[in-house]
Each structure stands twice: as C-alpha cells, then as structure tokens.
Write a protein that holds these residues in place. Structure first.
Motif, PDB file in Angstrom:
ATOM      1  N   UNK A 186      26.005 -18.964   8.114  1.00 19.70           N
ATOM      2  CA  UNK A 186      27.184 -18.689   7.280  1.00 19.70           C
ATOM      3  C   UNK A 186      26.860 -18.751   5.790  1.00 19.70           C
ATOM      4  N   UNK A 187      26.080 -19.783   5.365  1.00 18.75           N
ATOM      5  CA  UNK A 187      25.867 -19.919   3.903  1.00 18.75           C
ATOM      6  C   UNK A 187      24.813 -18.956   3.366  1.00 18.75           C
ATOM      7  N   UNK A 188      23.853 -18.572   4.270  1.00 19.38           N
ATOM      8  CA  UNK A 188      22.804 -17.660   3.788  1.00 19.38           C
ATOM      9  C   UNK A 188      23.344 -16.271   3.466  1.00 19.38           C
ATOM     10  N   UNK A 189      24.503 -15.907   4.063  1.00 19.41           N
ATOM     11  CA  UNK A 189      25.111 -14.616   3.724  1.00 19.41           C
ATOM     12  C   UNK A 189      25.366 -14.539   2.226  1.00 19.41           C
ATOM     13  N   UNK A 190      25.662 -15.712   1.623  1.00 18.67           N
ATOM     14  CA  UNK A 190      25.934 -15.754   0.174  1.00 18.67           C
ATOM     15  C   UNK A 190      24.715 -16.238  -0.619  1.00 18.67           C
ATOM     16  N   UNK A 191      24.065 -17.283  -0.039  1.00 17.42           N
ATOM     17  CA  UNK A 191      22.991 -17.916  -0.812  1.00 17.42           C
ATOM     18  C   UNK A 191      21.774 -17.008  -0.993  1.00 17.42           C
ATOM     19  N   UNK A 192      21.409 -16.289   0.071  1.00 16.00           N
ATOM     20  CA  UNK A 192      20.207 -15.451  -0.053  1.00 16.00           C
ATOM     21  C   UNK A 192      20.389 -14.349  -1.109  1.00 16.00           C
ATOM     22  N   UNK A 193      21.503 -13.571  -1.084  1.00 12.34           N
ATOM     23  CA  UNK A 193      21.686 -12.611  -2.178  1.00 12.34           C
ATOM     24  C   UNK A 193      21.734 -13.298  -3.547  1.00 12.34           C
ATOM     25  N   UNK A 194      22.394 -14.487  -3.585  1.00 17.19           N
ATOM     26  CA  UNK A 194      22.474 -15.199  -4.876  1.00 17.19           C
ATOM     27  C   UNK A 194      21.078 -15.589  -5.344  1.00 17.19           C
ATOM     28  N   UNK A 195      20.225 -16.071  -4.403  1.00 19.87           N
ATOM     29  CA  UNK A 195      18.856 -16.464  -4.762  1.00 19.87           C
ATOM     30  C   UNK A 195      18.081 -15.262  -5.297  1.00 19.87           C
ATOM     31  N   UNK A 196      18.284 -14.126  -4.625  1.00 24.10           N
ATOM     32  CA  UNK A 196      17.583 -12.911  -5.037  1.00 24.10           C
ATOM     33  C   UNK A 196      17.964 -12.531  -6.476  1.00 24.10           C
ATOM     34  N   UNK A 197      19.271 -12.580  -6.754  1.00 29.79           N
ATOM     35  CA  UNK A 197      19.743 -12.241  -8.103  1.00 29.79           C
ATOM     36  C   UNK A 197      19.213 -13.255  -9.121  1.00 29.79           C
ATOM     37  N   UNK A 198      19.204 -14.552  -8.727  1.00 28.60           N
ATOM     38  CA  UNK A 198      18.722 -15.585  -9.651  1.00 28.60           C
ATOM     39  C   UNK A 198      17.254 -15.379 -10.026  1.00 28.60           C
ATOM     40  N   UNK A 199      16.435 -15.001  -9.018  1.00 33.06           N
ATOM     41  CA  UNK A 199      15.005 -14.772  -9.310  1.00 33.06           C
ATOM     42  C   UNK A 199      14.857 -13.641 -10.328  1.00 33.06           C
ATOM     43  N   UNK A 200      15.663 -12.588 -10.140  1.00 32.60           N
ATOM     44  CA  UNK A 200      15.614 -11.475 -11.105  1.00 32.60           C
ATOM     45  C   UNK A 200      16.073 -11.944 -12.489  1.00 32.60           C
ATOM     46  N   UNK A 201      17.116 -12.811 -12.485  1.00 32.75           N
ATOM     47  CA  UNK A 201      17.629 -13.313 -13.767  1.00 32.75           C
ATOM     48  C   UNK A 201      16.558 -14.143 -14.475  1.00 32.75           C
ATOM     49  N   UNK A 202      15.813 -14.963 -13.714  1.00 25.06           N
ATOM     50  CA  UNK A 202      14.743 -15.768 -14.340  1.00 25.06           C
ATOM     51  C   UNK A 202      13.651 -14.860 -14.902  1.00 25.06           C
ATOM     52  N   UNK A 203      13.321 -13.796 -14.137  1.00 27.83           N
ATOM     53  CA  UNK A 203      12.289 -12.862 -14.625  1.00 27.83           C
ATOM     54  C   UNK A 203      12.745 -12.231 -15.945  1.00 27.83           C
ATOM     55  N   UNK A 204      14.036 -11.842 -15.990  1.00 33.50           N
ATOM     56  CA  UNK A 204      14.556 -11.212 -17.218  1.00 33.50           C
ATOM     57  C   UNK A 204      14.585 -12.229 -18.355  1.00 33.50           C
ATOM     58  N   UNK A 205      14.983 -13.475 -18.044  1.00 32.20           N
ATOM     59  CA  UNK A 205      15.069 -14.501 -19.097  1.00 32.20           C
ATOM     60  C   UNK A 205      13.672 -14.816 -19.656  1.00 32.20           C
ATOM     61  N   UNK A 206      12.659 -14.824 -18.770  1.00 35.02           N
ATOM     62  CA  UNK A 206      11.293 -15.093 -19.246  1.00 35.02           C
ATOM     63  C   UNK A 206      10.823 -14.012 -20.210  1.00 35.02           C
ATOM     64  N   UNK A 207      11.234 -12.758 -19.920  1.00 34.96           N
ATOM     65  CA  UNK A 207      10.848 -11.664 -20.813  1.00 34.96           C
ATOM     66  C   UNK A 207      11.621 -11.753 -22.128  1.00 34.96           C
ATOM     67  N   UNK A 208      12.897 -12.177 -22.025  1.00 35.31           N
ATOM     68  CA  UNK A 208      13.760 -12.188 -23.220  1.00 35.31           C
ATOM     69  C   UNK A 208      13.486 -13.402 -24.105  1.00 35.31           C
ATOM     70  N   UNK A 209      13.260 -14.571 -23.502  1.00 33.93           N
ATOM     71  CA  UNK A 209      13.061 -15.809 -24.286  1.00 33.93           C
ATOM     72  C   UNK A 209      11.732 -16.464 -23.933  1.00 33.93           C
ATOM     73  N   UNK A 210      10.633 -15.834 -24.299  1.00 35.92           N
ATOM     74  CA  UNK A 210       9.332 -16.403 -23.942  1.00 35.92           C
ATOM     75  C   UNK A 210       9.112 -17.800 -24.519  1.00 35.92           C
ATOM     76  N   UNK A 211       9.841 -18.123 -25.610  1.00 37.45           N
ATOM     77  CA  UNK A 211       9.655 -19.458 -26.198  1.00 37.45           C
ATOM     78  C   UNK A 211      10.161 -20.569 -25.279  1.00 37.45           C
ATOM     79  N   UNK A 212      11.007 -20.204 -24.281  1.00 35.12           N
ATOM     80  CA  UNK A 212      11.510 -21.216 -23.340  1.00 35.12           C
ATOM     81  C   UNK A 212      10.783 -21.138 -21.999  1.00 35.12           C
ATOM     82  N   UNK A 213       9.594 -20.535 -22.014  1.00 36.76           N
ATOM     83  CA  UNK A 213       8.877 -20.314 -20.761  1.00 36.76           C
ATOM     84  C   UNK A 213       8.737 -21.577 -19.894  1.00 36.76           C
ATOM     85  N   UNK A 214       8.277 -22.728 -20.421  1.00 35.92           N
ATOM     86  CA  UNK A 214       8.096 -23.895 -19.538  1.00 35.92           C
ATOM     87  C   UNK A 214       9.387 -24.289 -18.835  1.00 35.92           C
ATOM     88  N   UNK A 215      10.511 -24.322 -19.601  1.00 37.01           N
ATOM     89  CA  UNK A 215      11.781 -24.731 -18.990  1.00 37.01           C
ATOM     90  C   UNK A 215      12.260 -23.708 -17.963  1.00 37.01           C
TER      91      UNK A 215
END
Ligand SMILES: Nc1nc2c(ncn2[C@@H]2O[C@H](COP(=O)(O)OP(=O)(O)OP(=O)(O)O)[C@@H](O)[C@H]2O)c(=O)[nH]1
Length: 383
Positions: free
Chosen positions: A52-81
């Motif tokens: 039941x929860x993976x129906x929501x969590x897995x797509x959310x995780x997928x989007x979050x990974x993409x968001x982190x990739x975009x954030x790393x490109x946008x704010x390289x100064x915050x790379x460690x965090x």
C-alpha cells in the motif's frame, strides 16, 4: 606606472576537471537511481505485488532522487549536505519499509515483500560509501544496521525465533552477517580508494615542489629546462621560430647590501609577477637562478622578441618596487637557429646579456647569429 594588480596568469588545474567529472558522475547516479526505482514500482504494480505505501513512496523516492540531482547541479556549494540528504533519504525509505513489514502487521511475515526490500540494503550502504566520506559512510551504515537489527534481535530474543514464521530466526542471523560483510567490504574499498587519492595528491604536490621556485612561485630551472627542450622539439617539428630571453637584474647585490636580503627577495617576487603579467599564454617565464629569469617565446622571431624584451625592460624601470629604489634589468635575446640545442641558444642569449651589461646595463641586446649556419629556424629546411 605599471601595477601588479594583475596576478600571475592562472594555470588550469587538472583537479578542477577531475572534481567536476566526479560531481557529474554522482548526479547521473541519482538520475539512474530514480529511473530504477520507477522501474521496480512499475514491475511490482503490474504484477500486483506492490504494497500500500510503496504505491506512493516509490514514485516519491524517484522524484526526490531527481530533485537531489537537480539541486546538486544548481547549488554545488551545498554538495556535502545534499549528498548526505540524498543518502539518508534513500536509506530511511529502506529501513522504514523493512521495519513496517516487521512490526506494523501481525505475523506471519510477507516473505516476498520482506526479502524484496532487504536485498536492496547493500545498495543503501553502497550509496553511502559512494556519496560520502568513508568515516561518514561507515557511521551512516552502522546506524542503518542498528536501526534494523537491534529491534529485530530484541523481538527474536523475547518472543522466540518462530515469531515471524519458521526459519526466520536463522534467516535474520544470516542477513545480519551478510550486512556486516557488505559494510566491511565497502569500508575496505573506500579506504583503499582514499589511500590512492592521498598518494595521487602527494605525487602532485611533489611534482609541483620539484618544478616550482619557492620564492617567486614561477617554474624553476629544472621546469624551464624541460619547457625549453619541448619548445625546441616543437619548433623543429613545425619549423616555427622560437626566441629565448635571459633577463638579469642589474646590480642586484647592491639591493641586497643596501636594503637587506629580505628586500632583495621581495624585489624578485615583484619582478616575477611584473614580467608574467605582460606575457602571452604561450610565453613561458621561469626563474633561471639567482636574480636571473628565462623567457621562452614560441612562434616568435627575434624582431618580436626584441620588442617584447624592450617592453619588459621599460615596465621594470618604471615600476615602483617595495624597497623604494629603481630596479633595472638587462636582457639578452636569441632566436633558435637550425641545429641549435638548448645549451647553444642559451649560450648565445647569455653572451648577448653580458654585452648588455658591458654596454651599461638597463639594455636589451640581440645575440649574434651562429658563425657556421646562422639560419633562423623557420627559414631552414628541416625534416
Ligand atoms: N635576496 C636574494 N638575493 C639573491 C638570491 N639569489 C641570488 N642572490 C644575490 O644576487 C646577487 C647577484 O650578484 P652579482 O652576480 O654580483 O650580480 P649583480 O649585483 O646583479 O650585478 P650585475 O648582474 O653585474 O648587474 C648576489 O649577491 C646573490 O647573493 C635570492 O634568492 N634572494
């Protein structure tokens, strides 16, 4: 009056390229991770085994990974965090899913869902060791392990090995040993990799120390010797003119004697910067020894070499050095001739320099052509 505000021409560093290549690689790993999570979600959904929860969590995780990739490109100064956040998010998802399966439902355990989550755990540790420094990754892995296996162990100890179904006790024990094996292996790989990076760093530092003059931070005599040989080889290959200039401070001993050795040192540093600021990227300047600098100019005939040397001589004579007294230089210029090796062209530049000194200093002199061939390099027919 010339100023030294223009710093030495920055030299491109191999480090910059390597660092950005690593950062790019890690961003791509996050994108690939997002695609793989989406793929698992689609397969489980199609097979009707998604919980039941993976129906929501897995797509959310997928989007979050993409968001982190975009954030790393946008704010390289915050790379460690950002890297830490990406690793913690993914591992929190895995740990929460296993704990939910174990503790949110009454036994018996859903074997498929339990095993299909647990076998992603090594990926969780792996991401920690790829994205984080080894010590932080080890700490994160230890926390993941403890969050899973401490409650599991406590329940097994209090309710017995059969609580979650037959064989679960031995399955949990083997799983725990396997997780420890993964963590130890990853820690070993990360330690070896860190040692390799440190050795590379040390080798780079040694190379810099071996080729840099510590006072002026210009290439030293050894480096300039190599650069001169390389320039001669390139000139021979392409039949291009190369001109060298030996630049020597006039009466430098008087500066040392009158203002102190430290003031003499500062004059050499300022002079190195002043000369470097006036050169093209293809010109190579280094400290040849004592108060003498060597300039190697590719694609340059003696006429242009003389012009450049005059410009340098004038800017030195006009510059306000820190110790307050005027400094002048004498310059011997020589164009490489066919058949010249490094010693030959340097000897002719040196002879020209001494003529400049003899003629009263603060002068530029062009070397005489060699007696035998006397052919400037670009005019000669070379193989
Ligand atoms: N402060 C300082 N002095 C140096 C350094 N290397 C060499 N010297 C000094 O440079 C001086 C060079 O003196 P000389 O070779 O007599 O030449 P000069 O006084 O410049 O005279 P000419 O070249 O004939 O105009 C010596 O006193 C050396 O001790 C250095 O790194 N720092």
């Amino acid at each position: 009056m010339p100023s030294l505000s223009r710093p030495n021409r920055p030299r491109p560093s191999a480090d910059d390229g390597a660092e950005s290549a690593e950062a790019r690689g890690l961003r791509w790993l996050l994108v690939i991770g997002a695609v793989l999570i989406a793929l698992v979600c689609a397969i489980e959904w199609a097979q009707g085994v998604i919980n039941a929860w993976d129906r929501w969590l897995q797509p959310a995780m997928s989007v979050l990974q993409l968001a982190y990739a975009a954030a790393l490109a946008r704010w390289p100064q915050h790379t460690p965090r950002l890297r830490l956040a990406a690793v913690v998010t993914f591992n929190s998802y895995l740990v929460a899913t296993v704990l939910l399966l174990l503790f949110a439902f009454p036994p018996p355990l859903n074997q498929y869902q339990f095993l299909s989550t647990v076998y992603w755990l090594p990926l969780g540790y792996g991401t920690a060791f790829v994205f984080l420094r080894p010590r932080v990754a080890l700490a994160v892995s230890a926390v993941i392990f403890a969050l899973l296996f401490v409650p599991l162990g406590l329940v097994l100890a209090s309710r017995g090995a059969a609580h979650w179904g037959p064989d679960f006790g031995s399955l949990a024990a083997v799983l725990a040993v396997a997780q420890v094996a993964y963590i130890v292996l990853l820690a070993a790989i990360a330690t070896i990799r860190a040692g390799y990076h440190r050795a590379e760093e040390r080798a780079r530092l040694m190379q810099t120390l071996a080729t840099t003059d510590p006072l002026t931070e210009l290439p030293n005599r050894r480096a300039m010797g190599e650069r001169l040989h390389a320039a001669l080889a390139a000139a021979r290959r392409h039949a291009e003119p190369v001109t060298v200039a030996l630049i020597d401070v006039d009466h430098f001993k008087r500066i040392n004697d009158g203002h102190g050795h430290a003031a003499g040192d500062r004059v050499l540093v300022q002079l190195g910067r002043l000369l470097a600021a006036d050169l093209r990227a293809s010109d190579q300047l280094g400290r040849w020894g004592g108060e003498e600098f060597l300039l190697v100019c590719g694609h340059t005939r003696s006429s242009a070499g003389i012009e450049l040397a005059e410009r340098l001589r004038n800017s030195v004579a006009a510059f306000a050095f820190g110790h307050g007294a005027r400094v002048t230089v004498s310059i011997g210029v020589a164009q490489v001739e066919s058949g010249d090796d490094a010693d030959a062209v340097l000897a002719r530049a040196d002879a020209a320099l001494y003529r400049a000194k003899d003629a009263g200093r603060n002068r530029v002199e062009l070397a005489n052509a060699r007696a035998s061939t006397g052919q400037p390099l670009e005019a000669s027919a070379l193989p």
